[in-house]
Design a protein around this motif. Structure first.
Motif, PDB file in Angstrom:
ATOM      1  N   ALA A  70      -4.861 -31.148  -1.887  1.00 21.65           N
ATOM      2  CA  ALA A  70      -4.617 -32.108  -2.982  1.00 21.65           C
ATOM      3  C   ALA A  70      -5.703 -31.983  -4.046  1.00 21.65           C
ATOM      4  N   ILE A  71      -6.937 -31.774  -3.612  1.00 18.95           N
ATOM      5  CA  ILE A  71      -8.039 -31.594  -4.575  1.00 18.95           C
ATOM      6  C   ILE A  71      -7.833 -30.287  -5.345  1.00 18.95           C
ATOM      7  N   ALA A  72      -7.421 -29.236  -4.652  1.00 18.77           N
ATOM      8  CA  ALA A  72      -7.164 -27.944  -5.320  1.00 18.77           C
ATOM      9  C   ALA A  72      -6.114 -28.122  -6.417  1.00 18.77           C
ATOM     10  N   ARG A  73      -5.037 -28.829  -6.109  1.00 21.32           N
ATOM     11  CA  ARG A  73      -3.956 -29.030  -7.090  1.00 21.32           C
ATOM     12  C   ARG A  73      -4.449 -29.849  -8.282  1.00 21.32           C
ATOM     13  N   ARG A  74      -5.238 -30.857  -8.000  1.00 23.09           N
ATOM     14  CA  ARG A  74      -5.756 -31.726  -9.082  1.00 23.09           C
ATOM     15  C   ARG A  74      -6.723 -30.948  -9.980  1.00 23.09           C
ATOM     16  N   PHE A  75      -7.594 -30.151  -9.366  1.00 27.12           N
ATOM     17  CA  PHE A  75      -8.539 -29.354 -10.153  1.00 27.12           C
ATOM     18  C   PHE A  75      -7.765 -28.348 -11.017  1.00 27.12           C
ATOM     19  N   GLY A 131      -2.951 -52.735   3.678  1.00 26.16           N
ATOM     20  CA  GLY A 131      -1.747 -52.634   4.483  1.00 26.16           C
ATOM     21  C   GLY A 131      -1.081 -51.274   4.448  1.00 26.16           C
ATOM     22  N   ARG A 132      -1.795 -50.268   4.012  1.00 22.65           N
ATOM     23  CA  ARG A 132      -1.233 -48.913   3.991  1.00 22.65           C
ATOM     24  C   ARG A 132      -2.366 -47.904   4.124  1.00 22.65           C
ATOM     25  N   LEU A 133      -1.998 -46.656   4.399  1.00 16.38           N
ATOM     26  CA  LEU A 133      -2.994 -45.588   4.454  1.00 16.38           C
ATOM     27  C   LEU A 133      -3.273 -45.077   3.038  1.00 16.38           C
ATOM     28  N   CYS A 134      -4.297 -44.257   2.955  1.00 10.92           N
ATOM     29  CA  CYS A 134      -4.712 -43.666   1.686  1.00 10.92           C
ATOM     30  C   CYS A 134      -3.786 -42.483   1.357  1.00 10.92           C
ATOM     31  N   ALA A 135      -3.459 -42.275   0.095  1.00  9.45           N
ATOM     32  CA  ALA A 135      -2.709 -41.074  -0.304  1.00  9.45           C
ATOM     33  C   ALA A 135      -3.707 -39.983  -0.686  1.00  9.45           C
ATOM     34  N   VAL A 136      -3.431 -38.755  -0.308  1.00  4.45           N
ATOM     35  CA  VAL A 136      -4.400 -37.678  -0.582  1.00  4.45           C
ATOM     36  C   VAL A 136      -4.663 -37.541  -2.080  1.00  4.45           C
ATOM     37  N   GLU A 137      -3.660 -37.846  -2.904  1.00  2.16           N
ATOM     38  CA  GLU A 137      -3.837 -37.737  -4.362  1.00  2.16           C
ATOM     39  C   GLU A 137      -4.876 -38.751  -4.871  1.00  2.16           C
TER      40      GLU A 137
END
Ligand SMILES: NC(=O)c1ccc[n+]([C@@H]2O[C@H](COP(=O)([O-])OP(=O)(O)OC[C@H]3O[C@@H](n4cnc5c(N)ncnc54)[C@H](O)[C@@H]3O)[C@@H](O)[C@H]2O)c1
Length: 245
Positions: free
Chosen positions: A22-27, A208-214
């Protein structure tokens, strides 16, 4: 391509899947050129993943493997502007008195020593150039601790220690060192965790939810960008309100 990371070369360890990918895509969206160092880079090798310019098979816990990857990356990229120490393993989820010593060693080797080895390889040239960004992916449990993941919690707390010490040592060289502390995100990392462990962590998430990789990748992109210019040695929380400090 324009963007905040235009003309920046980034190495992302463990970038073949999960948070690192996800970090690769964002970069890449921001114009950065990404090299992945991963023990199993197969998901992003050769044109399978447009955001990854170079994927190398690397064991971050092995000094010679990291040195070879550094040389290969410099040959292809010329220089490394950003290092994201993201590769990690969880280890089993059992009480510490039952925790196998071999598992302890494996988790420390990847999650703590790996961060040291990769930073040690990349920092000298950043110092010479007078610029660079190093980002460590720790975890909320590195701050709060947590039951039944003793090696992981200790390694992630150690990564926060590395962040602060490295930041102090590099502050005069124009190299900023920061960490991110995410809460649980749905990735392959969860494969080593028992269903009870996952359910217990989920039940403690204030949002109430998990973290999204984005969501983690967005924070990493800001820390890596020139807009983060006066912040070093810090731990950026991405825990949905779970961490209190
Ligand atoms: N998923 C979560 O809930 C969560 C929460 C907080 C922090 N983190 C941290 O985020 C980072 C990424 O985790 P993820 O959830 O994306 O996990 P993941 O299992 O999806 O990806 C981890 C990547 O690291 C690679 N890797 C493992 N050991 C390696 C080694 N020795 N050398 C090189 N590469 C290696 C794997 O091949 C994989 O591609 C880890 O440091 C993890 O501890 C994850």
């Amino acid at each position: 391509m324009g963007g905040e990371l235009s003309k920046r070369n980034a190495v992302i360890t463990g970038g073949a899947r999960g948070i690192g990918l996800a970090i690769a895509r964002r970069f890449h969206e921001e114009g950065g050129r990404v090299c992945v160092w991963d023990r199993d880079p197969s998901p992003v090798e050769e044109s399978k993943e447009a955001s990854v310019a170079l994927a190398l098979s690397v064991d971050v816990a092995d000094e010679a493997s990291v040195a070879a990857a550094y040389d290969a990356t410099i040959q292809r990229f010329g220089q490394i502007d950003i290092l994201v120490n993201n590769a990690g393993v969880n280890g089993p989820t059992v009480p510490f008195w039952e925790y196998a010593v071999a598992d302890w060693d494996r988790v420390q080797a990847v999650d703590l020593k790996g961060v040291f080895l990769c930073s040690r390889a990349v920092a000298p040239a950043m110092r010479v150039r007078g610029s660079g960004r190093i980002i460590h992916v720790s975890s909320v449990v590195g701050k709060t601790g947590g039951p039944n993941a003793i090696a992981y919690c200790a390694a992630k707390a150690g990564v926060i220690g590395l962040t602060k010490s490295m930041a102090m040592e590099l502050v005069k060289d124009g190299v900023l060192v920061n960490a991110i502390a995410p809460a649980m995100a749905e990735t392959d990392l969860l494969a080593e965790m028992s269903p009870d462990y996952i359910a217990e962590v989920k039940s403690r998430m204030p949002m109430g939810r998990l973290c999204a990789v984005e969501e983690i990748a967005d924070v990493a992109a800001w820390i890596a960008s020139p807009r983060c210019s006066f912040t070093t040695g810090q731990v950026f929380d991405v825990s949905g309100g779970r961490a209190q400090y």
